[in-house]
Design a protein around this motif. Structure first.
Motif, PDB file in Angstrom:
ATOM      1  N   VAL A   1       6.727 -12.795   3.931  1.00  0.00           N
ATOM      2  CA  VAL A   1       8.038 -13.217   4.441  1.00  0.00           C
ATOM      3  C   VAL A   1       8.362 -12.502   5.754  1.00  0.00           C
ATOM      4  O   VAL A   1       8.967 -13.072   6.645  1.00  0.00           O
ATOM      5  N   ARG A   2       7.893 -11.251   5.866  1.00  0.00           N
ATOM      6  CA  ARG A   2       8.178 -10.533   7.107  1.00  0.00           C
ATOM      7  C   ARG A   2       7.535 -11.227   8.309  1.00  0.00           C
ATOM      8  O   ARG A   2       8.092 -11.249   9.399  1.00  0.00           O
ATOM      9  N   ARG A   3       6.365 -11.811   8.098  1.00  0.00           N
ATOM     10  CA  ARG A   3       5.753 -12.586   9.187  1.00  0.00           C
ATOM     11  C   ARG A   3       6.621 -13.810   9.492  1.00  0.00           C
ATOM     12  O   ARG A   3       6.827 -14.169  10.649  1.00  0.00           O
ATOM     13  N   TRP A   4       7.107 -14.443   8.434  1.00  0.00           N
ATOM     14  CA  TRP A   4       7.982 -15.616   8.618  1.00  0.00           C
ATOM     15  C   TRP A   4       9.211 -15.224   9.428  1.00  0.00           C
ATOM     16  O   TRP A   4       9.606 -15.918  10.353  1.00  0.00           O
ATOM     17  N   GLN A   5       9.813 -14.097   9.029  1.00  0.00           N
ATOM     18  CA  GLN A   5      11.058 -13.691   9.701  1.00  0.00           C
ATOM     19  C   GLN A   5      10.822 -13.383  11.170  1.00  0.00           C
ATOM     20  O   GLN A   5      11.647 -13.699  12.018  1.00  0.00           O
ATOM     21  N   PHE A   6       9.653 -12.787  11.456  1.00  0.00           N
ATOM     22  CA  PHE A   6       9.307 -12.497  12.849  1.00  0.00           C
ATOM     23  C   PHE A   6       9.282 -13.796  13.660  1.00  0.00           C
ATOM     24  O   PHE A   6       9.851 -13.896  14.753  1.00  0.00           O
ATOM     25  N   ILE A   7       8.637 -14.815  13.101  1.00  0.00           N
ATOM     26  CA  ILE A   7       8.535 -16.104  13.802  1.00  0.00           C
ATOM     27  C   ILE A   7       9.908 -16.782  13.877  1.00  0.00           C
ATOM     28  O   ILE A   7      10.311 -17.284  14.930  1.00  0.00           O
TER      29      ILE A   7
ATOM     30  N   GLY B   1      -1.639  -6.433   8.146  1.00  0.00           N
ATOM     31  CA  GLY B   1      -0.416  -6.441   7.351  1.00  0.00           C
ATOM     32  C   GLY B   1       0.792  -6.278   8.255  1.00  0.00           C
ATOM     33  O   GLY B   1       0.681  -5.835   9.388  1.00  0.00           O
ATOM     34  N   PHE B   2       1.900  -6.641   7.723  1.00  0.00           N
ATOM     35  CA  PHE B   2       3.114  -6.691   8.514  1.00  0.00           C
ATOM     36  C   PHE B   2       4.209  -6.184   7.606  1.00  0.00           C
ATOM     37  O   PHE B   2       5.127  -6.889   7.235  1.00  0.00           O
ATOM     38  N   GLN B   3       4.024  -4.885   7.156  1.00  0.00           N
ATOM     39  CA  GLN B   3       4.904  -4.377   6.114  1.00  0.00           C
ATOM     40  C   GLN B   3       6.244  -3.952   6.662  1.00  0.00           C
ATOM     41  O   GLN B   3       6.385  -3.669   7.834  1.00  0.00           O
ATOM     42  N   LYS B   4       7.161  -3.825   5.748  1.00  0.00           N
ATOM     43  CA  LYS B   4       8.451  -3.259   6.103  1.00  0.00           C
ATOM     44  C   LYS B   4       8.254  -1.752   6.221  1.00  0.00           C
ATOM     45  O   LYS B   4       7.643  -1.118   5.376  1.00  0.00           O
ATOM     46  N   GLU B   5       8.755  -1.180   7.306  1.00  0.00           N
ATOM     47  CA  GLU B   5       8.609   0.258   7.481  1.00  0.00           C
ATOM     48  C   GLU B   5       9.980   0.913   7.434  1.00  0.00           C
ATOM     49  O   GLU B   5      10.937   0.387   7.983  1.00  0.00           O
ATOM     50  N   VAL B   6      10.035   2.083   6.746  1.00  0.00           N
ATOM     51  CA  VAL B   6      11.300   2.824   6.772  1.00  0.00           C
ATOM     52  C   VAL B   6      11.166   3.923   7.815  1.00  0.00           C
ATOM     53  O   VAL B   6      10.064   4.347   8.161  1.00  0.00           O
ATOM     54  N   ALA B   7      12.309   4.373   8.334  1.00  0.00           N
ATOM     55  CA  ALA B   7      12.275   5.415   9.358  1.00  0.00           C
ATOM     56  C   ALA B   7      12.105   6.793   8.715  1.00  0.00           C
ATOM     57  O   ALA B   7      11.397   7.646   9.222  1.00  0.00           O
ATOM     58  N   VAL B   8      12.773   6.966   7.574  1.00  0.00           N
ATOM     59  CA  VAL B   8      12.833   8.304   6.973  1.00  0.00           C
ATOM     60  C   VAL B   8      12.617   8.227   5.471  1.00  0.00           C
ATOM     61  O   VAL B   8      13.137   7.330   4.801  1.00  0.00           O
ATOM     62  N   PHE B   9      11.846   9.175   4.941  1.00  0.00           N
ATOM     63  CA  PHE B   9      11.653   9.280   3.504  1.00  0.00           C
ATOM     64  C   PHE B   9      12.282  10.597   3.048  1.00  0.00           C
ATOM     65  O   PHE B   9      12.279  11.579   3.788  1.00  0.00           O
ATOM     66  N   VAL B  10      12.862  10.588   1.857  1.00  0.00           N
ATOM     67  CA  VAL B  10      13.491  11.815   1.361  1.00  0.00           C
ATOM     68  C   VAL B  10      12.793  12.257   0.069  1.00  0.00           C
ATOM     69  O   VAL B  10      12.888  11.584  -0.954  1.00  0.00           O
ATOM     70  N   ALA B  11      12.073  13.374   0.169  1.00  0.00           N
ATOM     71  CA  ALA B  11      11.375  13.916  -1.000  1.00  0.00           C
ATOM     72  C   ALA B  11      12.207  15.072  -1.557  1.00  0.00           C
ATOM     73  O   ALA B  11      13.007  15.681  -0.843  1.00  0.00           O
ATOM     74  N   HIS B  12      12.029  15.362  -2.835  1.00  0.00           N
ATOM     75  CA  HIS B  12      12.842  16.429  -3.434  1.00  0.00           C
ATOM     76  C   HIS B  12      12.095  17.072  -4.589  1.00  0.00           C
ATOM     77  O   HIS B  12      11.254  16.442  -5.241  1.00  0.00           O
TER      78      HIS B  12
END
Ligand code: ATP
Ligand code: MG
Length: 416
Positions: free
Chosen positions: A17-23, A322-333
């Motif tokens: 779907v991310r490829r679709w959304q890009f187009i 691949g054309f994955q969704k990327e997050v900017a920040v990850f929070v580990a604990h």
């Protein structure tokens, strides 16, 4: 029971779907620049709308439509294409009276009962646009330019070829049809049974037949483009001239017939040679008689449609990684108290418009960092009980694996 879609229908899963959304995003942006507004129309119409528009002797109407009788006895068809419905909406809503020019685009599922293959489905998605009102060849060229710029914006145009031609009009096409019949009749035994029938019903369709014998026989057939009347010829030359001025690369292919009867004058196709026999990516043309055919006032028009699945397949070839969704920040604990702080920090980051993900269970730091890596995050906050007691968190830059301590209060407002 077995959980599965009917043959020819398919799901589009999130990664794709991310490829679709890009187009789609590119389509929306470019169509907007060209002054087109979105229209949303029903997924079904009275069958007559399609039969009248597409032509009763076309493949779609003859054998590909999903048609059923509604409870009141009316015949309903799931749309096999978008133009007929947009023109129906144009007429029904008297759009001609509101503005001299209507520029409309749409996106949606289409339904054709075809033999499914890669890139050919029974339920597929088209994006298209219609420019209604002007007869000016500048409008043909404007629409074709828009299609090309949209394809360029997806980064796929190097894999594509644009071909144009003219199918003439009511003035010159009937005479051309006679010429075609005169050419094919003496050698009709070389044609497939379908085409022998087409000789009497719709001789132009023979030029579009995929059978070898028909293709060979059609190779020497007279060409519409050599038989245009002066008006159609001037129109075509003007379209060419505008395209050249806009720097749109095209070639002339006199064999373009198109599968629908409503076309007049300019027709065009965008193809690729990277998807096997499903080589058609987009197509369109002028249809000066269709609005009248559906009961509206005489309104010249030009339009196009593109197949999303085929564009997406091409995009996958161009970007196989691949054309994955990327997050900017990850929070580990690490630790119970740290988990609440992680939840709070993740929310605060999102409040500031930073995409953030946190770990859920009580996993080891190693496995949390692994997930952070996979998520594509550029930074990971690591919250431990010890730092927390001093009001601090660790910030890890993923690319270099370097870490520094920052104030937890300031953490959400850093720039990422
Ligand atoms: P084809 O020659 O491949 O059958 P078409 O001429 O029937 O294509 P159009 O009616 O012009 O196609 O539709 C415009 C675009 O929609 C095509 O160029 C193609 O990208 C896409 N398309 C058409 N039919 C299908 C289908 N069954 N599955 C997926 N995409 C399709
Ligand atoms: Mg087809």
């Amino acid at each position: 029971m077995e959980a599965r879609t009917p043959r020819g229908f398919h799901d589009v899963l999130p990664d794709e779907v991310r490829r679709w959304q890009f187009i789609e995003d590119n389509a929306r942006r470019i169509f907007d620049l060209y002054g087109f507004s979105e229209i949303r129309i029903p997924v079904l119409e009275f069958t007559e709308i399609f039969a009248r528009s597409l032509g009763t002797t076309t493949d779609i109407v003859e054998k590909e439509m999903y048609t059923f009788t509604d409870r009141d006895g009316s015949s309903i068809t799931l749309r096999p294409e978008g133009t007929a419905g947009v023109v129906r909406a144009f007429v029904e809503n008297s759009m001609h009276a509101k503005a001299p020019v209507s520029k409309l685009w749409y996106g949606g599922m289409m339904f054709r009962h075809e033999r499914p293959q890669k890139g050919r489905y029974r339920g597929f998605y088209q994006i298209g646009a219609e420019l209604l009102g002007p007869e000016d060849p500048a409008s043909d060229a404007e629409l074709i330019t828009m299609v090309w710029k949209f394809l360029e914006s997806t980064g796929l145009s190097e894999r594509l070829t644009l071909e144009i031609s003219s199918l003439g009009d009511n003035n010159c096409r009937p005479q051309y049809k006679e010429k075609l019949v005169a050419y094919f009749e003496p050698q009709s035994e070389k044609l497939c049974p379908d085409c022998r029938r087409r000789l009497g019903t719709n001789p132009l369709r023979i030029l579009d037949c995929k059978e070898d014998g028909c293709k060979k026989t059609a190779a020497g057939a007279p060409k519409m483009i050599d038989n245009l009347c002066p008006d159609c010829s001037a129109h075509f030359e003007a379209v060419e001239n505008y395209l050249e001025n806009a720097g749109v690369p095209y070639t002339i292919n006199p064999k373009i017939v198109r599968g629908l009867d409503y076309y007049t004058r300019t027709v065009f196709e965008v193809t690729t040679n990277e998807l096997g026999s499903q080589n058609a990516i987009a197509a369109g043309g002028r249809y000066d008689g269709l609005v009248e055919e559906l009961g509206g006032p005489k309104t010249p028009a030009v339009g196009f449609a593109t197949g999303m699945e085929r564009l997406v397949l091409l995009h996958e070839k161009a970007h196989p990684g691949g054309f994955q969704k990327e997050v900017a920040v990850f929070v580990a604990h690490l630790g119970e108290g740290a988990r609440t702080a992680a939840f709070k920090l993740t929310s605060a980051l999102r409040d500031r418009g930073v995409s953030a993900e946190m770990e859920y269970g009580g996993k080891s730091l190693k496995s949390q960092l692994k997930r952070a890596d996979k998520s594509g995050a550029r930074y990971t906050f690591i919250i431990g009980e010890d730092e927390l007691s001093r009001g601090k968190v660790k910030l890890r830059r993923m690319e270099t694996s370097t870490e520094e301590e920052v104030d937890i209060e300031l953490a959400p407002s850093l720039s990422f």
